[in-house]
Design a protein around this motif. Structure first.
Motif, PDB file in Angstrom:
ATOM      1  N   ARG A  55     158.411 -35.930  64.994  1.00 36.00           N
ATOM      2  CA  ARG A  55     157.910 -35.770  66.372  1.00 36.00           C
ATOM      3  C   ARG A  55     156.385 -35.775  66.373  1.00 36.00           C
ATOM      4  O   ARG A  55     155.759 -35.487  65.347  1.00 36.00           O
ATOM      5  CB  ARG A  55     158.434 -34.480  66.991  1.00 36.00           C
ATOM      6  CG  ARG A  55     157.920 -33.212  66.409  1.00 36.00           C
ATOM      7  CD  ARG A  55     158.647 -32.009  66.978  1.00 36.00           C
ATOM      8  NE  ARG A  55     160.036 -31.989  66.547  1.00 36.00           N
ATOM      9  CZ  ARG A  55     160.462 -31.526  65.370  1.00 36.00           C
ATOM     10  NH1 ARG A  55     159.590 -31.020  64.518  1.00 36.00           N
ATOM     11  NH2 ARG A  55     161.725 -31.546  65.038  1.00 36.00           N
ATOM     12  N   CYS A  56     155.841 -36.089  67.541  1.00 31.79           N
ATOM     13  CA  CYS A  56     154.405 -35.924  67.766  1.00 31.79           C
ATOM     14  C   CYS A  56     154.210 -34.844  68.820  1.00 31.79           C
ATOM     15  O   CYS A  56     154.957 -34.792  69.809  1.00 31.79           O
ATOM     16  CB  CYS A  56     153.776 -37.218  68.278  1.00 31.79           C
ATOM     17  SG  CYS A  56     153.509 -38.436  66.986  1.00 31.79           S
ATOM     18  N   LEU A  99     148.573 -44.425  71.814  1.00 31.96           N
ATOM     19  CA  LEU A  99     149.688 -43.509  71.500  1.00 31.96           C
ATOM     20  C   LEU A  99     150.745 -44.219  70.664  1.00 31.96           C
ATOM     21  O   LEU A  99     151.232 -43.678  69.674  1.00 31.96           O
ATOM     22  CB  LEU A  99     150.317 -42.966  72.792  1.00 31.96           C
ATOM     23  CG  LEU A  99     149.415 -42.114  73.692  1.00 31.96           C
ATOM     24  CD1 LEU A  99     150.219 -41.607  74.894  1.00 31.96           C
ATOM     25  CD2 LEU A  99     148.808 -40.944  72.938  1.00 31.96           C
ATOM     26  N   THR A 100     151.088 -45.443  71.051  1.00 35.68           N
ATOM     27  CA  THR A 100     152.105 -46.192  70.309  1.00 35.68           C
ATOM     28  C   THR A 100     151.682 -46.377  68.847  1.00 35.68           C
ATOM     29  O   THR A 100     152.489 -46.216  67.926  1.00 35.68           O
ATOM     30  CB  THR A 100     152.333 -47.563  70.978  1.00 35.68           C
ATOM     31  OG1 THR A 100     152.718 -47.325  72.329  1.00 35.68           O
ATOM     32  CG2 THR A 100     153.419 -48.361  70.278  1.00 35.68           C
ATOM     33  N   LYS A 108     156.940 -35.332  71.807  1.00 30.12           N
ATOM     34  CA  LYS A 108     157.815 -36.501  71.886  1.00 30.12           C
ATOM     35  C   LYS A 108     158.583 -36.609  70.574  1.00 30.12           C
ATOM     36  O   LYS A 108     157.965 -36.618  69.497  1.00 30.12           O
ATOM     37  CB  LYS A 108     156.983 -37.767  72.118  1.00 30.12           C
ATOM     38  CG  LYS A 108     157.812 -39.055  72.174  1.00 30.12           C
ATOM     39  CD  LYS A 108     156.910 -40.241  72.508  1.00 30.12           C
ATOM     40  CE  LYS A 108     157.679 -41.540  72.525  1.00 30.12           C
ATOM     41  NZ  LYS A 108     156.824 -42.680  72.955  1.00 30.12           N
ATOM     42  N   GLN A 125     154.609 -42.038  78.739  1.00 28.56           N
ATOM     43  CA  GLN A 125     154.778 -42.480  77.338  1.00 28.56           C
ATOM     44  C   GLN A 125     155.886 -41.703  76.635  1.00 28.56           C
ATOM     45  O   GLN A 125     156.003 -41.778  75.408  1.00 28.56           O
ATOM     46  CB  GLN A 125     153.461 -42.281  76.568  1.00 28.56           C
ATOM     47  CG  GLN A 125     152.254 -42.919  77.201  1.00 28.56           C
ATOM     48  CD  GLN A 125     152.297 -44.439  77.193  1.00 28.56           C
ATOM     49  OE1 GLN A 125     152.869 -45.030  76.287  1.00 28.56           O
ATOM     50  NE2 GLN A 125     151.725 -45.067  78.204  1.00 28.56           N
ATOM     51  N   GLU A 165     151.958 -43.041  67.017  1.00 33.17           N
ATOM     52  CA  GLU A 165     153.381 -42.695  66.807  1.00 33.17           C
ATOM     53  C   GLU A 165     153.942 -43.504  65.634  1.00 33.17           C
ATOM     54  O   GLU A 165     154.704 -42.974  64.815  1.00 33.17           O
ATOM     55  CB  GLU A 165     154.180 -42.962  68.080  1.00 33.17           C
ATOM     56  CG  GLU A 165     153.871 -41.941  69.173  1.00 33.17           C
ATOM     57  CD  GLU A 165     154.241 -42.434  70.569  1.00 33.17           C
ATOM     58  OE1 GLU A 165     154.944 -43.463  70.686  1.00 33.17           O
ATOM     59  OE2 GLU A 165     153.799 -41.797  71.547  1.00 33.17           O
ATOM     60  N   LEU A 171     160.417 -38.685  67.869  1.00 34.57           N
ATOM     61  CA  LEU A 171     160.298 -40.083  67.446  1.00 34.57           C
ATOM     62  C   LEU A 171     161.663 -40.575  66.965  1.00 34.57           C
ATOM     63  O   LEU A 171     162.239 -39.973  66.073  1.00 34.57           O
ATOM     64  CB  LEU A 171     159.280 -40.212  66.310  1.00 34.57           C
ATOM     65  CG  LEU A 171     157.866 -39.693  66.603  1.00 34.57           C
ATOM     66  CD1 LEU A 171     157.024 -39.722  65.339  1.00 34.57           C
ATOM     67  CD2 LEU A 171     157.217 -40.510  67.716  1.00 34.57           C
ATOM     68  N   TYR A 194     156.431 -38.245  76.628  1.00 37.67           N
ATOM     69  CA  TYR A 194     156.160 -36.863  76.232  1.00 37.67           C
ATOM     70  C   TYR A 194     156.693 -35.905  77.290  1.00 37.67           C
ATOM     71  O   TYR A 194     156.708 -36.246  78.480  1.00 37.67           O
ATOM     72  CB  TYR A 194     154.652 -36.640  76.022  1.00 37.67           C
ATOM     73  CG  TYR A 194     154.178 -37.312  74.752  1.00 37.67           C
ATOM     74  CD1 TYR A 194     154.046 -36.617  73.568  1.00 37.67           C
ATOM     75  CD2 TYR A 194     153.924 -38.682  74.745  1.00 37.67           C
ATOM     76  CE1 TYR A 194     153.658 -37.267  72.396  1.00 37.67           C
ATOM     77  CE2 TYR A 194     153.538 -39.332  73.575  1.00 37.67           C
ATOM     78  CZ  TYR A 194     153.418 -38.608  72.408  1.00 37.67           C
ATOM     79  OH  TYR A 194     153.052 -39.250  71.244  1.00 37.67           O
ATOM     80  N   THR A 230     156.066 -32.782  61.842  1.00 38.09           N
ATOM     81  CA  THR A 230     155.302 -32.958  63.080  1.00 38.09           C
ATOM     82  C   THR A 230     153.877 -33.423  62.798  1.00 38.09           C
ATOM     83  O   THR A 230     153.215 -32.884  61.907  1.00 38.09           O
ATOM     84  CB  THR A 230     155.218 -31.615  63.854  1.00 38.09           C
ATOM     85  OG1 THR A 230     156.524 -31.043  63.930  1.00 38.09           O
ATOM     86  CG2 THR A 230     154.660 -31.812  65.249  1.00 38.09           C
ATOM     87  N   ARG A 275     155.460 -41.838  62.239  1.00 39.35           N
ATOM     88  CA  ARG A 275     156.776 -42.211  61.746  1.00 39.35           C
ATOM     89  C   ARG A 275     156.692 -42.671  60.284  1.00 39.35           C
ATOM     90  O   ARG A 275     157.490 -42.271  59.447  1.00 39.35           O
ATOM     91  CB  ARG A 275     157.312 -43.350  62.604  1.00 39.35           C
ATOM     92  CG  ARG A 275     158.758 -43.251  62.930  1.00 39.35           C
ATOM     93  CD  ARG A 275     159.191 -44.416  63.806  1.00 39.35           C
ATOM     94  NE  ARG A 275     159.272 -44.041  65.207  1.00 39.35           N
ATOM     95  CZ  ARG A 275     158.572 -44.583  66.180  1.00 39.35           C
ATOM     96  NH1 ARG A 275     157.705 -45.551  65.941  1.00 39.35           N
ATOM     97  NH2 ARG A 275     158.734 -44.177  67.417  1.00 39.35           N
TER      98      ARG A 275
END
Ligand code: COA
Length: 153
Positions: free
Chosen positions: A111-112, A97-98, A149, A127, A101, A151, A129, A75, A105
């Motif tokens: 996950r975030c 955010l993208t 979220k 987004q 993320e 991933l 979440y 995480t 990854r």
């Protein structure tokens, strides 16, 4: 979205870029939301590589920033998502955010998580979440809820 204006996401590598990010956060969190400066700035802001900081440049000017800190093995935690008032509603928050993320990854995170101010919950939901629970808590005097979220590869 912001018409034809040019937006680019960058990772912070230099002290100058970091200062630009902290200037945005000072405007948004300290001046606009009254968060004390000594709570806003911490050890993850000490240098460009203390954690992953990103920012979005629009038409040559830094418009928004966010950072990613380690949380546990699977995480990563997104923090300090801030877009200058005059640049909001044009997709910059989503770009931040993208980008984080993608960084999470690349580090092997699955996950975030993030602690969302209640007013921003619909933004994070858009987004992808979801709230971890309905429990809310105060951080820097502002009510928050934890969101997550997963991933995908
Ligand atoms: N409530 C509901 N929806 C919101 C929203 C809000 N407060 N803020 C954005 N959205 C929606 C947008 O309408 C957009 O939807 P669309 O894709 O259907 O058009 C989507 O979320 C993405 O918005 P975007 O333009 O990428 O967001 P932004 O650049 O305006 O940034 C914040 C959003 C929250 C980062 C920005 O408003 C901000 O910096 N606020 C002050 C600091 C703050 O509170 N940060 C969050 C701390 S947890």
């Amino acid at each position: 979205m912001g018409g034809t204006s040019l937006k680019q996401t960058q990772i912070v590598h230099t002290e100058e870029e970091l200062r630009a990010c902290i200037a945005i956060r000072t405007k948004v969190f300290v001046e606009e939301q009254n968060v004390p400066l000594e709570l806003e700035i911490d050890e993850y802001d000490r240098s460009p590589d203390a954690c992953i900081h990103v920012y979005v440049i629009q038409d040559g000017k830094p418009a928004g920033t966010a950072r990613l800190i380690p949380y546990d093995e699977d995480t990563a935690k997104i923090q300090r998502v801030a877009v200058l008032q005059e640049y909001r509603g044009q997709g910059i928050g989503g770009m931040l955010l993208t980008a984080l993320e993608g960084q999470a990854r690349a580090q092997g995170a699955r996950r975030c998580i993030l602690d969302a101010q209640l007013h921003a919950v619909p933004f994070y939901e858009k987004q992808g979440y979801v709230k971890l629970s309905d429990d809310t808590f105060y951080d820097a005097g502002i009510l928050h809820v934890r969101m997550v979220k997963e991933l995908n590869e």
